[in-house]
Design a protein around this motif. Structure first.
Motif, PDB file in Angstrom:
ATOM      1  N   LYS A  23    -109.449 -20.963   6.417  1.00 56.36           N
ATOM      2  CA  LYS A  23    -108.640 -20.454   7.523  1.00 56.36           C
ATOM      3  C   LYS A  23    -108.356 -18.965   7.332  1.00 56.36           C
ATOM      4  N   GLY A  24    -107.826 -18.343   8.386  1.00 55.85           N
ATOM      5  CA  GLY A  24    -107.433 -16.946   8.319  1.00 55.85           C
ATOM      6  C   GLY A  24    -108.577 -15.964   8.445  1.00 55.85           C
ATOM      7  N   LEU A  25    -109.695 -16.398   9.015  1.00 56.79           N
ATOM      8  CA  LEU A  25    -110.872 -15.542   9.135  1.00 56.79           C
ATOM      9  C   LEU A  25    -110.875 -14.792  10.458  1.00 56.79           C
ATOM     10  N   SER A  26    -111.400 -13.569  10.439  1.00 57.97           N
ATOM     11  CA  SER A  26    -111.630 -12.832  11.681  1.00 57.97           C
ATOM     12  C   SER A  26    -113.109 -12.827  12.047  1.00 57.97           C
ATOM     13  N   GLY A  27    -113.967 -13.271  11.107  1.00 55.82           N
ATOM     14  CA  GLY A  27    -115.397 -13.339  11.384  1.00 55.82           C
ATOM     15  C   GLY A  27    -116.117 -14.150  10.331  1.00 55.82           C
ATOM     16  N   PHE A  28    -117.307 -14.626  10.696  1.00 54.88           N
ATOM     17  CA  PHE A  28    -118.117 -15.406   9.762  1.00 54.88           C
ATOM     18  C   PHE A  28    -119.593 -15.239  10.111  1.00 54.88           C
ATOM     19  N   TYR A  29    -120.420 -15.066   9.065  1.00 54.31           N
ATOM     20  CA  TYR A  29    -121.869 -15.030   9.220  1.00 54.31           C
ATOM     21  C   TYR A  29    -122.502 -15.769   8.047  1.00 54.31           C
TER      22      TYR A  29
ATOM     23  N   ARG B   9    -128.831 -15.038   4.283  1.00 60.11           N
ATOM     24  CA  ARG B   9    -129.733 -15.605   3.283  1.00 60.11           C
ATOM     25  C   ARG B   9    -129.104 -16.794   2.565  1.00 60.11           C
ATOM     26  N   GLY B  10    -128.438 -17.635   3.363  1.00 58.73           N
ATOM     27  CA  GLY B  10    -127.817 -18.842   2.833  1.00 58.73           C
ATOM     28  C   GLY B  10    -126.447 -18.632   2.220  1.00 58.73           C
ATOM     29  N   GLN B  11    -125.989 -17.374   2.108  1.00 57.42           N
ATOM     30  CA  GLN B  11    -124.666 -17.093   1.551  1.00 57.42           C
ATOM     31  C   GLN B  11    -123.646 -16.905   2.672  1.00 57.42           C
ATOM     32  N   GLU B  12    -122.432 -17.354   2.413  1.00 61.04           N
ATOM     33  CA  GLU B  12    -121.359 -17.189   3.390  1.00 61.04           C
ATOM     34  C   GLU B  12    -120.855 -15.739   3.372  1.00 61.04           C
ATOM     35  N   VAL B  13    -120.683 -15.189   4.555  1.00 61.10           N
ATOM     36  CA  VAL B  13    -120.026 -13.889   4.721  1.00 61.10           C
ATOM     37  C   VAL B  13    -118.706 -14.167   5.421  1.00 61.10           C
ATOM     38  N   LEU B  14    -117.618 -14.090   4.664  1.00 61.04           N
ATOM     39  CA  LEU B  14    -116.293 -14.414   5.174  1.00 61.04           C
ATOM     40  C   LEU B  14    -115.513 -13.126   5.380  1.00 61.04           C
ATOM     41  N   ILE B  15    -115.098 -12.861   6.609  1.00 65.31           N
ATOM     42  CA  ILE B  15    -114.432 -11.608   6.944  1.00 65.31           C
ATOM     43  C   ILE B  15    -112.961 -11.878   7.239  1.00 65.31           C
ATOM     44  N   TYR B  16    -112.100 -11.216   6.492  1.00 65.42           N
ATOM     45  CA  TYR B  16    -110.650 -11.284   6.683  1.00 65.42           C
ATOM     46  C   TYR B  16    -110.170  -9.925   7.189  1.00 65.42           C
TER      47      TYR B  16
ATOM     48  N   ASP C 234    -108.239  -7.763   5.628  1.00 63.88           N
ATOM     49  CA  ASP C 234    -108.172  -6.737   4.606  1.00 63.88           C
ATOM     50  C   ASP C 234    -109.340  -6.765   3.624  1.00 63.88           C
ATOM     51  N   LYS C 235    -110.242  -7.738   3.746  1.00 65.11           N
ATOM     52  CA  LYS C 235    -111.362  -7.844   2.819  1.00 65.11           C
ATOM     53  C   LYS C 235    -112.450  -8.703   3.432  1.00 65.11           C
ATOM     54  N   PHE C 236    -113.638  -8.658   2.806  1.00 65.41           N
ATOM     55  CA  PHE C 236    -114.682  -9.593   3.191  1.00 65.41           C
ATOM     56  C   PHE C 236    -115.457 -10.001   1.945  1.00 65.41           C
ATOM     57  N   LEU C 237    -115.944 -11.226   1.962  1.00 66.35           N
ATOM     58  CA  LEU C 237    -116.641 -11.809   0.830  1.00 66.35           C
ATOM     59  C   LEU C 237    -118.083 -12.102   1.212  1.00 66.35           C
ATOM     60  N   ILE C 238    -119.015 -11.717   0.337  1.00 69.40           N
ATOM     61  CA  ILE C 238    -120.422 -12.066   0.488  1.00 69.40           C
ATOM     62  C   ILE C 238    -120.806 -12.865  -0.753  1.00 69.40           C
ATOM     63  N   GLY C 239    -120.888 -14.165  -0.609  1.00 71.43           N
ATOM     64  CA  GLY C 239    -121.074 -15.004  -1.784  1.00 71.43           C
ATOM     65  C   GLY C 239    -119.885 -14.841  -2.706  1.00 71.43           C
ATOM     66  N   ASP C 240    -120.126 -14.427  -3.946  1.00 69.06           N
ATOM     67  CA  ASP C 240    -119.032 -14.233  -4.905  1.00 69.06           C
ATOM     68  C   ASP C 240    -118.606 -12.776  -5.024  1.00 69.06           C
ATOM     69  N   LYS C 241    -119.105 -11.890  -4.156  1.00 65.13           N
ATOM     70  CA  LYS C 241    -118.740 -10.467  -4.199  1.00 65.13           C
ATOM     71  C   LYS C 241    -117.674 -10.163  -3.142  1.00 65.13           C
ATOM     72  N   GLU C 242    -116.693  -9.349  -3.533  1.00 64.59           N
ATOM     73  CA  GLU C 242    -115.589  -9.000  -2.631  1.00 64.59           C
ATOM     74  C   GLU C 242    -115.613  -7.507  -2.320  1.00 64.59           C
ATOM     75  N   PHE C 243    -115.381  -7.168  -1.043  1.00 59.75           N
ATOM     76  CA  PHE C 243    -115.361  -5.790  -0.585  1.00 59.75           C
ATOM     77  C   PHE C 243    -114.093  -5.556   0.234  1.00 59.75           C
ATOM     78  N   GLU C 244    -113.656  -4.301   0.253  1.00 55.59           N
ATOM     79  CA  GLU C 244    -112.506  -3.936   1.075  1.00 55.59           C
ATOM     80  C   GLU C 244    -112.972  -3.669   2.497  1.00 55.59           C
ATOM     81  N   THR C 245    -112.243  -4.176   3.457  1.00 55.18           N
ATOM     82  CA  THR C 245    -112.567  -3.945   4.862  1.00 55.18           C
ATOM     83  C   THR C 245    -112.066  -2.573   5.286  1.00 55.18           C
ATOM     84  N   ARG C 246    -112.946  -1.789   5.911  1.00 56.34           N
ATOM     85  CA  ARG C 246    -112.562  -0.486   6.439  1.00 56.34           C
ATOM     86  C   ARG C 246    -112.115  -0.633   7.891  1.00 56.34           C
ATOM     87  N   PRO C 247    -111.239   0.268   8.370  1.00 55.50           N
ATOM     88  CA  PRO C 247    -110.833   0.194   9.780  1.00 55.50           C
ATOM     89  C   PRO C 247    -112.049   0.287  10.702  1.00 55.50           C
ATOM     90  N   LYS C 248    -112.090  -0.557  11.686  1.00 57.38           N
ATOM     91  CA  LYS C 248    -113.125  -0.573  12.724  1.00 57.38           C
ATOM     92  C   LYS C 248    -114.503  -0.983  12.205  1.00 57.38           C
TER      93      LYS C 248
END
Length: 331
Positions: free
Chosen positions: A8-14, A17-24, A26-40
């Motif tokens: 829950k709490g997602l703003s986007g999902f893709y 290559r079989g890995q989940e891209v979970l967008i929140y 303040d952050k987004f996750l690609i598999g086990d890697k975490e990145f900071e979400t930039r404005p826009k």
């Protein structure tokens, strides 16, 4: 099917290559890697490619080896991918009255221009014939070109039906050497499907039907399949791309069922649909057996909607942007 994950709490999902891209927020996750979400930030995943653009800036980045890299783009702000090694960029030159294209396939670049009074929408590539299909911005024409820029033929709705309001449903289906083009006759509220030889434009057949889905998928038998709701029935449809023969079967009767043809995915000769009936529903239709395999009521709030399910590695991913929720089912 068995529910194995609920996020829950997602703003986007893709899926990339079989890995989940979970967008929140303040952050987004690609598999086990975490990145900071930039404005826009604006993400897009297609054909094993994940890109990130910054709204308002003419640049885009592509995800490779755990990092986002600036794209090398000849025309416009970004590349459009058919696969990691096959993509194109385009730019409209109003002074010359042309659309400029750079098409790259496995490192080989092809440059060409196409005359147009306006512009073309996102193109489609048919690798089995090395043919590019360019939809006009007014949704009335499809231009067929080779990847080297040789014009083959143009499908024009105005040449087929005079005085009738029509719009082409983009991204036609191609089976062997036949392209199936579907149009919506708005003034009659019906769909028109036609089969043509893809290289010459020779017309093979024409079908007009109220219930022909405007999104079709090639099955194991080379027939085209789609599904949609008709009143209180969920209907599986089959279109023969070579003859135009059209068949349909009611696979479920249920008051309130609501399935749009574009909210469907095909995988292993099965259609996976998302129904936006109250509460939403996810289900599976076997095209070979012509029957409903299973359906699951999601129990979302009234008014929420879901997109077409995504299938990968024995799992079905069902995402509701309205609810900000992802559900993963084991198939």
């Amino acid at each position: 099917m068995r529910l194995i994950k609920r996020e829950k709490g997602l703003s986007g999902f893709y899926l990339w290559r079989g890995q989940e891209v979970l967008i929140y927020r303040d952050k987004f996750l690609i598999g086990d890697k975490e990145f900071e979400t930039r404005p826009k930030d604006d993400f897009f995943a297609e054909n094993d490619c994940l890109t990130r653009g910054l709204l308002g800036e003419d640049k885009c980045q592509i995800y490779n080896n755990g990092v986002f890299e600036d794209e090398v783009v000849r025309y416009g702000a970004c590349n459009h991918y058919f696969s990691p090694d096959v993509y194109y960029s385009a730019e409209n030159d109003k002074e010359k009255g042309v659309e400029k294209y750079s098409f790259i396939e496995n490192g080989q670049e092809y440059l060409f221009e196409v005359e147009t009074k306006d512009f073309f929408m996102r193109m489609q590539y048919v690798p089995s014939h090395s043919i590019l299909i360019l939809p006009s911005s007014d949704e009335r024409q499809l231009h067929f070109y080779t990847k080297t820029g040789e014009r083959l033929w143009v499908y024009d709705e105005e040449d087929v039906v005079k005085g009738t309001e029509l719009k082409i449903v983009r991204f036609p289906s191609v089976v062997d050497d036949v392209v199936v083009i579907i149009s919506r006759i708005i003034t009659e509220s019906i769909y028109k499907a036609q089969g043509f030889k893809i290289r010459t434009g020779e017309k093979l057949w024409e079908l007009r039907d109220d219930d022909c889905p405007n999104h079709l998928f090639e099955g194991d038998d080379k027939m085209l399949y789609g599904c949609l709701s008709i009143y209180d029935e969920l209907v599986l449809c089959r279109l023969d791309p070579f003859t135009g023969k059209f068949d349909k079967w009611a696979v479920k009767r249920d008051e309130g069922i609501s399935v749009c043809p574009w909210n469907v995915t095909m995988h292993n000769n099965r259609l996976y649909y998302g129904s936006n009936r109250p509460g939403c529903e996810f289900g599976i239709i076997d095209c070979g057996k012509k029957e409903l395999v299973e359906s699951v009521a999601l129990g979302l709030k009234s008014g929420y909607q879901i997109g077409a399910p995504k299938i990968s590695d024995g799992k079905a991913y069902v995402f509701s942007r309205f609810a900000g929720e992802l559900r993963v089912y084991e198939l």
